[in-house]
Design an enzyme around this catalytic site. Structure first.
Site, PDB file in Angstrom:
ATOM      1  N   GLU A 185     -20.820  44.931   8.184  1.00 23.24           N
ATOM      2  CA  GLU A 185     -19.726  44.026   7.785  1.00 23.24           C
ATOM      3  C   GLU A 185     -18.565  44.781   7.159  1.00 23.24           C
ATOM      4  OE1 GLU A 185     -21.852  41.580   5.042  1.00 23.24           O
ATOM      5  OE2 GLU A 185     -22.389  40.130   6.567  1.00 23.24           O
ATOM      6  N   ARG A 227     -12.801  46.651   4.296  1.00 26.92           N
ATOM      7  CA  ARG A 227     -11.803  47.652   3.904  1.00 26.92           C
ATOM      8  C   ARG A 227     -11.511  48.655   5.013  1.00 26.92           C
ATOM      9  NH1 ARG A 227     -11.363  48.858  -1.645  1.00 26.92           N
ATOM     10  NH2 ARG A 227     -13.451  47.994  -1.865  1.00 26.92           N
ATOM     11  N   ARG A 242      -4.838  45.315  -7.718  1.00 25.31           N
ATOM     12  CA  ARG A 242      -5.957  46.261  -7.770  1.00 25.31           C
ATOM     13  C   ARG A 242      -5.795  47.361  -8.811  1.00 25.31           C
ATOM     14  NH1 ARG A 242      -7.594  49.108  -4.177  1.00 25.31           N
ATOM     15  NH2 ARG A 242      -9.837  48.822  -4.416  1.00 25.31           N
ATOM     16  N   TYR A 250      -8.734  47.462 -11.355  1.00 23.96           N
ATOM     17  CA  TYR A 250      -9.679  48.585 -11.186  1.00 23.96           C
ATOM     18  C   TYR A 250      -9.066  49.965 -11.428  1.00 23.96           C
ATOM     19  CZ  TYR A 250     -11.347  44.904  -7.885  1.00 23.96           C
ATOM     20  OH  TYR A 250     -11.699  43.734  -7.270  1.00 23.96           O
ATOM     21  N   CYS A 260       5.361  39.378 -16.193  1.00 23.56           N
ATOM     22  CA  CYS A 260       5.407  39.408 -17.657  1.00 23.56           C
ATOM     23  C   CYS A 260       4.043  39.811 -18.185  1.00 23.56           C
ATOM     24  CB  CYS A 260       5.800  38.046 -18.189  1.00 23.56           C
ATOM     25  SG  CYS A 260       7.362  37.515 -17.523  1.00 23.56           S
ATOM     26  N   GLU A 261       3.701  41.057 -17.987  1.00 22.57           N
ATOM     27  CA  GLU A 261       2.386  41.547 -18.394  1.00 22.57           C
ATOM     28  C   GLU A 261       2.445  43.067 -18.396  1.00 22.57           C
ATOM     29  OE1 GLU A 261      -0.745  39.191 -17.356  1.00 22.57           O
ATOM     30  OE2 GLU A 261      -2.247  40.768 -17.358  1.00 22.57           O
ATOM     31  N   TYR A 306      -7.747  43.644   0.542  1.00 18.47           N
ATOM     32  CA  TYR A 306      -7.829  43.121  -0.828  1.00 18.47           C
ATOM     33  C   TYR A 306      -6.495  43.115  -1.571  1.00 18.47           C
ATOM     34  CZ  TYR A 306     -12.772  43.827   0.200  1.00 18.47           C
ATOM     35  OH  TYR A 306     -14.014  43.806   0.801  1.00 18.47           O
TER      36      TYR A 306
HETATM   37  N1  LLP Z   1     -20.141  42.171   3.064  1.00 21.61           N
HETATM   38  C1  LLP Z   1     -20.386  41.689   1.840  1.00 21.61           C
HETATM   39  C2  LLP Z   1     -21.528  40.811   1.624  1.00 21.61           C
HETATM   40  C3  LLP Z   1     -19.523  42.013   0.778  1.00 21.61           C
HETATM   41  O1  LLP Z   1     -19.784  41.547  -0.438  1.00 21.61           O
HETATM   42  C4  LLP Z   1     -18.406  42.845   1.014  1.00 21.61           C
HETATM   43  C5  LLP Z   1     -17.480  43.176  -0.067  1.00 21.61           C
HETATM   44  C6  LLP Z   1     -18.191  43.308   2.318  1.00 21.61           C
HETATM   45  C7  LLP Z   1     -19.081  42.956   3.318  1.00 21.61           C
HETATM   46  C8  LLP Z   1     -17.020  44.172   2.701  1.00 21.61           C
HETATM   47  O2  LLP Z   1     -17.051  45.395   2.028  1.00 21.61           O
HETATM   48  P1  LLP Z   1     -15.950  46.541   2.400  1.00 21.61           P
HETATM   49  O3  LLP Z   1     -16.275  47.057   3.780  1.00 21.61           O
HETATM   50  O4  LLP Z   1     -14.629  45.889   2.359  1.00 21.61           O
HETATM   51  O5  LLP Z   1     -16.135  47.559   1.341  1.00 21.61           O
HETATM   52  N2  LLP Z   1     -12.026  43.289  -4.425  1.00 21.61           N
HETATM   53  C9  LLP Z   1     -12.639  44.595  -4.373  1.00 21.61           C
HETATM   54  C10 LLP Z   1     -13.694  44.699  -3.299  1.00 21.61           C
HETATM   55  C11 LLP Z   1     -14.807  43.706  -3.438  1.00 21.61           C
HETATM   56  C12 LLP Z   1     -15.789  43.852  -2.306  1.00 21.61           C
HETATM   57  C13 LLP Z   1     -16.801  42.778  -2.355  1.00 21.61           C
HETATM   58  N3  LLP Z   1     -17.656  42.715  -1.237  1.00 21.61           N
HETATM   59  C14 LLP Z   1     -11.552  45.638  -4.151  1.00 21.61           C
HETATM   60  O6  LLP Z   1     -10.388  45.279  -4.120  1.00 21.61           O
HETATM   61  O7  LLP Z   1     -11.848  46.817  -4.064  1.00 21.61           O
END
Ligand code: LLP
Length: 431
Positions: A290, A293, A330, A334, A361-362, A390
């Protein structure tokens, strides 16, 4: 340059997919999300091809819509042979509105409401990734009422720390997603699922984290999942047909980040999986991944216009831009690293140490701290790279700022895929 689709033209402007960033900002305004569709397609192909080459037949990648979600993306994903991971009825609605086939949707979420479950069933969503016992009971009931035998995977937690940021790490035992293997709870979860008349259990799902640069943590997860599968086969006679290993391969935000060899890692993972199955005389399950990113992040660039430069004598200098934590939270959340470029003066010496701040305003509304840029002027264009994942999906209307437009670039042409919000949009729900 961080990516091969970026360049510099004779005017000293940044080019994205061969198009001049300054022209794009003139035509569509700033701030602007730019998404190189050709790069998204290439990223999809890398996964589709590698899974077809190395994994058992039927293995394929699902795009995680939480990374990026708007109607115009879904036809691209479908054409490239992707499935899609959706986490809410809103994501389901968007995918279907984009013409995506419902049978290729995989519905996630740790708190699906009764309405969510019914909406997904009535929409023909192909697979549910069931998070907990309450959802299992409700899904069985609602599927039964509709005469459906619903395909499901169960979300289990293998208890792995892939050494990523705590905030984006979801494979640990102590988390709100899924059911842990180690405590014995996952085995009881499987037993309950197998006994449901209206559910067709295909296998398990686990997601161990994000920004992972090598195959090793996924191999560790496979070891734990195969041991668990073997235990279940002995205890219940149930054989896993599908393993969904979640998302998480990393991307380059800065030159210092490693380049992930996705086919190489998938090949290594496949060899590990096949050897593990052979040792247990277990049929090799289909594999789903899945990625979110790593499909869209490096296809995205955000363009901002500079409002001015402010030097706090004895402290530091700020370049302020006409967006910020509303379109990219982000850094505030983070402290995420980003590469920031002077899009309208790429050839000027970068001799000005500064912090790029947004317009909210932060005090935490920063895009990046202590970077080298040319001394900017009001009206200059600034580009922030690797913002395809994201950013759009985590954007907000804080301070009643309108969300930016999103343009897609395909074969040297730009087209508006999401229009900029208007003031009327801001008050559209206000009674
Ligand atoms: N599958 C599941 C069940 C997930 O929880 C996630 C991400 C993905 C797939 C996709 O993961 P990726 O390939 O995108 O790493 N907001 C945070 C990232 C949170 C990711 C949560 N789950 C950021 O901006 O880095």
């Amino acid at each position: 340059m961080l990516y091969e689709n970026l360049g510099i033209n004779e005017q000293g402007h940044l080019t994205i997919g061969g198009l001049d960033a300054v022209d794009l900002a003139k035509e569509f305004g700033a701030p602007l999300y730019v998404l190189d569709e050709d790069k998204v397609r290439a990223n999809c192909r890398t996964y589709v091809q590698a899974l077809a080459d190395y994994m058992p037949a039927g293995s394929y990648p699902l795009f995680a819509g939480k990374a990026l979600c708007f109607k115009g993306l879904y036809p691209v994903l479908e054409e490239e042979g992707m499935g899609a991971d959706v986490v809410s009825p809103g994501e389901i609605y968007t995918a279907l509105a984009g013409g995506f086939p419902p049978e290729r949707l995989y519905f996630h979420g740790n708190n699906k409401t009764d309405e969510d479950i019914q909406y997904a069933l009535d929409s023909g969503v192909g697979h549910f990734i069931v998070d907990n016992h309450q959802e299992l009971d409700k899904l069985d009931q609602y599927a039964g009422e509709r005469g459906i035998r619903q395909k499901v995977l169960l979300r289990v937690t293998p208890g792995i720390d892939p050494h990523t940021l705590q905030a984006i790490n979801t494979g640990r035992i102590d988390c709100q997603f899924g059911v842990p293997i180690e405590t014995g709870q996952a085995a009881r979860f499987v037993k309950a699922a197998v006994e449901k008349k209206n559910l067709d259990l295909l296998g398990f799902h686990s997601h161990i984290g994000s920004q992972i640069f090598e195959a090793e943590p996924f191999c560790d997860a496979v070891d734990i999942l195969l041991d668990f599968a073997e235990q279940i086969r002995k205890g219940l006679g149930f054989t896993v047909r599908v393993l969904n290993l979640g998302g998480g391969f990393g991307v380059r935000y800065q030159e210092s980040d490693p380049q992930v060899d996705i086919p190489g890692n998938i090949q290594a993972l496949a060899e590990h999986l096949k050897a593990g199955c052979a040792a247990k005389d277990y049929p090799v399950p289909q594999i789903l991944l899945e990625p979110g990113r790593s499909i869209v992040a490096n296809a995205g660039v955000t363009l901002y216009e500079v409002g001015g430069v402010k030097t706090i004598e004895g402290y530091r200098s700020y370049i302020t831009v006409n967006g910020g934590m509303t379109d990219n939270p982000r850094y505030a959340l983070y402290r995420s690293p980003y590469t920031v470029l002077p899009a309208s003066r790429m050839n000027d010496p970068r001799d000005f140490l500064c912090t790029v701040a947004g317009r909210c305003c932060e005090s935490g509304d920063l895009i990046q701290e202590n970077i080298q840029m040319p001394l900017a002027q009001r009206g200059d264009l600034i580009a922030v790279l690797t913002t395809g994942a994201y950013n759009f999906t985590m954007s907000s209307n804080y301070n009643r700022l309108c969300r930016p437009a999103l343009v897609m670039l395909h074969e040297g042409k730009a087209r508006l895929a999401v229009r900029r919000q208007t003031f009327e949009d801001l008050v559209a729900c206000d009674l």
